[in-house]
Design a protein around this motif. Structure first.
Motif, PDB file in Angstrom:
ATOM      1  N   ALA A 281      30.879  47.621  34.580  1.00  0.00           N
ATOM      2  CA  ALA A 281      30.114  48.866  34.563  1.00  0.00           C
ATOM      3  C   ALA A 281      28.693  48.617  34.070  1.00  0.00           C
ATOM      4  O   ALA A 281      28.492  47.924  33.074  1.00  0.00           O
ATOM      5  CB  ALA A 281      30.793  49.891  33.662  1.00  0.00           C
TER       6      ALA A 281
ATOM      7  N   THR B  24      25.792  50.951  32.793  1.00  0.00           N
ATOM      8  CA  THR B  24      25.642  52.338  32.382  1.00  0.00           C
ATOM      9  C   THR B  24      24.616  52.447  31.257  1.00  0.00           C
ATOM     10  O   THR B  24      24.000  51.451  30.878  1.00  0.00           O
ATOM     11  CB  THR B  24      27.019  52.936  32.003  1.00  0.00           C
ATOM     12  OG1 THR B  24      26.909  54.345  31.860  1.00  0.00           O
ATOM     13  CG2 THR B  24      27.609  52.274  30.780  1.00  0.00           C
TER      14      THR B  24
ATOM     15  N   LEU C  12      32.692  55.341  32.011  1.00  0.00           N
ATOM     16  CA  LEU C  12      32.995  54.049  32.621  1.00  0.00           C
ATOM     17  C   LEU C  12      33.404  53.006  31.587  1.00  0.00           C
ATOM     18  O   LEU C  12      34.166  52.087  31.892  1.00  0.00           O
ATOM     19  CB  LEU C  12      31.790  53.526  33.402  1.00  0.00           C
ATOM     20  CG  LEU C  12      31.314  54.363  34.577  1.00  0.00           C
ATOM     21  CD1 LEU C  12      30.101  53.710  35.228  1.00  0.00           C
ATOM     22  CD2 LEU C  12      32.426  54.577  35.580  1.00  0.00           C
ATOM     23  N   VAL C  13      32.906  53.137  30.370  1.00  0.00           N
ATOM     24  CA  VAL C  13      33.118  52.108  29.347  1.00  0.00           C
ATOM     25  C   VAL C  13      34.596  51.892  29.065  1.00  0.00           C
ATOM     26  O   VAL C  13      35.072  50.754  28.991  1.00  0.00           O
ATOM     27  CB  VAL C  13      32.332  52.452  28.065  1.00  0.00           C
ATOM     28  CG1 VAL C  13      32.718  51.537  26.913  1.00  0.00           C
ATOM     29  CG2 VAL C  13      30.834  52.369  28.338  1.00  0.00           C
TER      30      VAL C  13
ATOM     31  N   ALA D 255      36.190  49.856  31.897  1.00  0.00           N
ATOM     32  CA  ALA D 255      35.565  48.591  32.291  1.00  0.00           C
ATOM     33  C   ALA D 255      36.168  47.402  31.546  1.00  0.00           C
ATOM     34  O   ALA D 255      36.476  47.483  30.358  1.00  0.00           O
ATOM     35  CB  ALA D 255      34.071  48.656  32.030  1.00  0.00           C
TER      36      ALA D 255
ATOM     37  N   TRP E 111      31.019  45.604  30.461  1.00  0.00           N
ATOM     38  CA  TRP E 111      30.009  46.621  30.736  1.00  0.00           C
ATOM     39  C   TRP E 111      28.701  46.223  30.094  1.00  0.00           C
ATOM     40  O   TRP E 111      28.659  45.387  29.198  1.00  0.00           O
ATOM     41  CB  TRP E 111      30.455  47.999  30.288  1.00  0.00           C
ATOM     42  CG  TRP E 111      30.600  48.186  28.804  1.00  0.00           C
ATOM     43  CD1 TRP E 111      31.640  47.756  28.023  1.00  0.00           C
ATOM     44  CD2 TRP E 111      29.683  48.834  27.933  1.00  0.00           C
ATOM     45  NE1 TRP E 111      31.414  48.101  26.723  1.00  0.00           N
ATOM     46  CE2 TRP E 111      30.222  48.772  26.635  1.00  0.00           C
ATOM     47  CE3 TRP E 111      28.461  49.466  28.124  1.00  0.00           C
ATOM     48  CZ2 TRP E 111      29.581  49.315  25.539  1.00  0.00           C
ATOM     49  CZ3 TRP E 111      27.815  50.015  27.023  1.00  0.00           C
ATOM     50  CH2 TRP E 111      28.381  49.938  25.746  1.00  0.00           C
TER      51      TRP E 111
ATOM     52  N   GLU F  43      24.969  48.045  28.782  1.00  0.00           N
ATOM     53  CA  GLU F  43      24.196  49.252  28.502  1.00  0.00           C
ATOM     54  C   GLU F  43      22.718  48.963  28.720  1.00  0.00           C
ATOM     55  O   GLU F  43      22.184  48.002  28.172  1.00  0.00           O
ATOM     56  CB  GLU F  43      24.412  49.690  27.060  1.00  0.00           C
ATOM     57  CG  GLU F  43      23.619  50.913  26.679  1.00  0.00           C
ATOM     58  CD  GLU F  43      23.813  51.317  25.221  1.00  0.00           C
ATOM     59  OE1 GLU F  43      23.165  52.292  24.806  1.00  0.00           O
ATOM     60  OE2 GLU F  43      24.588  50.663  24.497  1.00  0.00           O
TER      61      GLU F  43
END
Length: 190
Positions: A120, A122, A129-130, A133, A136, A138
């Motif tokens: 993900a 994001t 989504l976290v 996932a 991920w 950020e």
């Protein structure tokens, strides 16, 4: 027009520069390699996004398709049909930012439940989504004028494509050469 931030050029430049810098910071050290590894080894790579992150998803799909087979872009109108093919040897890269799209989160859940690796991209640890996932990232997504900038998502996509190409080496080169030959044979370009 809704004003979310000062829309003067210096403010936009600063916001975009800061956001791009945040991408490089988020992908420091081995982080880029960790995020790209599932894209190298997957049978298929699925790319999905919400509306505000579509530019990043498009850049990722376009670049990955040039360097490896089995890359598929998902569209909202065909999610049900497409998701039926997802499996444990696949990786889904999903971009979505604040005002998260319900269909994107639901598709991420389907990928996760199918055993696919979910990566993900994001803008917050609070993104839906976290929790779905396997990995991920950020990134900061600033408002530039009335809308969120696409630049950080495209930057992540380009860095992922670059790393995957590096990892695939000769396979990526052979695929690019083959595509170039096909373009020439089919007279794609003037």
């Amino acid at each position: 027009l809704i004003r979310r931030k000062d829309d003067s050029q210096p403010a936009a430049r600063l916001a975009i520069n800061d956001a791009v810098e945040s991408v490089f910071t988020a992908l420091e050290g081995e982080r880029l390699a960790q995020l790209s590894a599932p894209l190298v080894s997957a049978k298929r790579v699925w790319v999905l996004s919400g509306e505000t992150s579509r530019a990043g998803a498009h850049a990722l799909h376009s670049g990955l398709s040039m360097i490896r087979p089995g890359v598929r872009a998902l569209e909202e109108h065909s999610l049900g049909t497409e998701l039926s093919d997802a499996g444990k040897d696949d990786t889904a890269v999903i971009f979505d930012f604040f005002r998260y799209r319900r269909q994107v989160a639901n598709a991420a859940r389907v990928f996760s439940e199918s055993g696919a690796t979910v990566v993900a991209i994001t803008d917050s640890p609070l993104s839906p989504l976290v929790e779905l996932a396997d990995q991920w990232c950020e990134i900061e997504v600033p408002a530039v004028g009335p809308f969120d900038s696409s630049v950080p998502a495209v930057t992540v996509a380009e860095l992922l494509v670059s790393r995957v190409a590096r990892d695939l080496q000769d396979d990526a080169t052979a695929r690019i050469d083959h595509i170039e030959d096909l373009w020439e044979k089919t007279e794609v370009f003037l």
